[in-house]
Design a protein around this motif. Structure first.
Motif, PDB file in Angstrom:
ATOM      1  N   ARG A   1       0.825  -1.217   0.000  1.00  0.00           N
ATOM      2  CA  ARG A   1       0.000   0.000   0.000  1.00  0.00           C
ATOM      3  C   ARG A   1       0.855   1.261   0.000  1.00  0.00           C
ATOM      4  NH1 ARG A   1      -2.919  -3.071   3.888  1.00  0.00           N
ATOM      5  NH2 ARG A   1      -2.011  -1.834   5.601  1.00  0.00           N
ATOM      6  N   SER A   2       2.162   1.103   0.105  1.00  0.00           N
ATOM      7  CA  SER A   2       3.049   2.265   0.146  1.00  0.00           C
ATOM      8  C   SER A   2       3.201   2.877  -1.231  1.00  0.00           C
ATOM      9  CB  SER A   2       4.424   1.863   0.692  1.00  0.00           C
ATOM     10  OG  SER A   2       5.126   1.053  -0.241  1.00  0.00           O
ATOM     11  N   SER A   3       3.546   4.154  -1.268  1.00  0.00           N
ATOM     12  CA  SER A   3       3.629   4.866  -2.545  1.00  0.00           C
ATOM     13  C   SER A   3       4.739   4.341  -3.436  1.00  0.00           C
ATOM     14  CB  SER A   3       3.835   6.364  -2.293  1.00  0.00           C
ATOM     15  OG  SER A   3       5.029   6.594  -1.563  1.00  0.00           O
ATOM     16  N   VAL A   4       5.854   3.886  -2.863  1.00  0.00           N
ATOM     17  CA  VAL A   4       6.970   3.426  -3.694  1.00  0.00           C
ATOM     18  C   VAL A   4       6.602   2.159  -4.461  1.00  0.00           C
ATOM     19  CG1 VAL A   4       8.087   1.976  -1.953  1.00  0.00           C
ATOM     20  CG2 VAL A   4       9.462   3.056  -3.719  1.00  0.00           C
ATOM     21  N   VAL A   5       5.680   1.364  -3.933  1.00  0.00           N
ATOM     22  CA  VAL A   5       5.243   0.142  -4.612  1.00  0.00           C
ATOM     23  C   VAL A   5       4.017   0.403  -5.464  1.00  0.00           C
ATOM     24  CG1 VAL A   5       4.345  -2.196  -4.289  1.00  0.00           C
ATOM     25  CG2 VAL A   5       6.233  -1.377  -2.879  1.00  0.00           C
ATOM     26  N   ALA A   6       3.007   1.013  -4.880  1.00  0.00           N
ATOM     27  CA  ALA A   6       1.735   1.205  -5.576  1.00  0.00           C
ATOM     28  C   ALA A   6       1.874   2.090  -6.813  1.00  0.00           C
ATOM     29  CB  ALA A   6       0.708   1.807  -4.626  1.00  0.00           C
ATOM     30  N   ASN A   7       2.808   3.020  -6.805  1.00  0.00           N
ATOM     31  CA  ASN A   7       2.930   3.961  -7.914  1.00  0.00           C
ATOM     32  C   ASN A   7       4.105   3.662  -8.837  1.00  0.00           C
ATOM     33  OD1 ASN A   7       0.756   5.422  -6.943  1.00  0.00           O
ATOM     34  ND2 ASN A   7       2.028   6.723  -5.647  1.00  0.00           N
ATOM     35  N   ASN A   8       4.787   2.523  -8.643  1.00  0.00           N
ATOM     36  CA  ASN A   8       5.966   2.272  -9.482  1.00  0.00           C
ATOM     37  C   ASN A   8       5.549   1.973 -10.915  1.00  0.00           C
ATOM     38  OD1 ASN A   8       7.006  -0.449 -10.654  1.00  0.00           O
ATOM     39  ND2 ASN A   8       5.794  -1.064  -8.865  1.00  0.00           N
ATOM     40  N   THR A   9       6.349   2.479 -11.845  1.00  0.00           N
ATOM     41  CA  THR A   9       6.079   2.295 -13.277  1.00  0.00           C
ATOM     42  C   THR A   9       7.267   1.663 -13.975  1.00  0.00           C
ATOM     43  OG1 THR A   9       6.873   4.543 -13.750  1.00  0.00           O
ATOM     44  CG2 THR A   9       4.516   4.277 -13.353  1.00  0.00           C
ATOM     45  N   MET A  10       8.128   0.993 -13.218  1.00  0.00           N
ATOM     46  CA  MET A  10       9.393   0.488 -13.744  1.00  0.00           C
ATOM     47  C   MET A  10       9.226  -0.415 -14.953  1.00  0.00           C
ATOM     48  SD  MET A  10      12.678   0.307 -13.598  1.00  0.00           S
ATOM     49  CE  MET A  10      13.158   0.999 -12.031  1.00  0.00           C
ATOM     50  N   ASN A  11       8.240  -1.289 -14.948  1.00  0.00           N
ATOM     51  CA  ASN A  11       8.165  -2.290 -16.021  1.00  0.00           C
ATOM     52  C   ASN A  11       6.810  -2.297 -16.722  1.00  0.00           C
ATOM     53  OD1 ASN A  11       9.352  -4.446 -17.515  1.00  0.00           O
ATOM     54  ND2 ASN A  11       8.083  -5.894 -16.391  1.00  0.00           N
TER      55      ASN A  11
END
Length: 231
Positions: free
Chosen positions: A14-24
């Motif tokens: 639920r954290s922003s670094v995971v929920a908002n990642n666009t890496m792949n």
């Protein structure tokens, strides 16, 4: 970082670094921004060379563009599966050979083995990275290949000190190969893997990793000496 400050898997997701990642999210099979470039081999060529119906599991698959491209070329009996915490943001009908699953890679498990398992820059956002790698090893076909990006610097002991060297040593002892230059782990042939680490939790504020993007820090205790209940 004290153990009490670490996040559980559900909190991390639920954290922003995971929920908002666009890496792949947007990578295709070939070209500048592609699986072939990131993995160092062409997944489609490897799958097409299989003597039987090919199967591919892509962990943290984003929009699933590479899987869809492969589905348009591979035979009708191919089995392609994409797992992503968010899933495709643009919902399109999936080809018959493709199954798209919206789920956490930390808890999901397949009902079959795969010829190819990939995780392109996805481990950077997983809390128990080593647990996922061990589980994925058992999902490989006997002559299958697992390929994933991995940053040893993201693995930490309970007190926050670096555990990368010990981690790479344990992974190599289990049969993995690691390329420091490319930050890639590979494993050939499915097997049961037990790594001597007890997962404690994740730090979403670990900061940028080698990609320049914010990533997760994964904290462990040495399971050989841990006195944690249930370790």
């Amino acid at each position: 970082m004290p153990k009490s400050s670490l996040l559980s898997t559900s909190e991390l997701e639920r954290s922003s670094v995971v929920a908002n990642n666009t890496m792949n999210r947007e990578r295709g099979l070939a070209g500048v921004n592609s699986y072939a470039r990131e993995l160092g081999f062409d997944p489609l060529s490897r799958l097409a060379a299989r003597p039987h119906a090919p199967s591919w599991l892509d962990l943290c698959s984003g929009e699933g563009h590479a899987l869809r491209e492969a589905a348009s070329t591979l035979p009708d009996d191919a089995a392609l599966t994409g797992i992503d915490l968010v899933g495709p943001l643009v919902r399109l009908p999936a080809p018959p050979t493709l199954t798209e699953v919206v789920a956490s890679v930390s808890t999901w498990a397949p009902t079959r083995t795969y010829d190819l398992i990939t995780c392109v820059h996805g481990l950077h956002y997983v809390g128990d990275q080593l647990g996922l790698l061990a589980r994925a090893a058992s999902w490989l076909a006997p002559d299958g290949l697992l390929a994933a990006h991995f940053d040893p610097e993201s693995i930490r002991w309970a007190d926050g000190s670096a555990a990368g060297r010990a981690t790479v040593s344990a992974l190599r002892s289990a049969g993995f190969r690691y390329s420091a230059r490319h930050h890639r782990l590979t494993l050939e042939g499915g097997r049961e893997v037990t790594l001597p680490f007890h997962y404690l939790g994740a730090d979403p504020a670990a900061g940028p990793n080698y990609t320049g993007q914010p990533a997760v820090g994964s904290h462990y205790a040495d399971a050989r000496f841990s006195t944690i209940a249930g370790a």
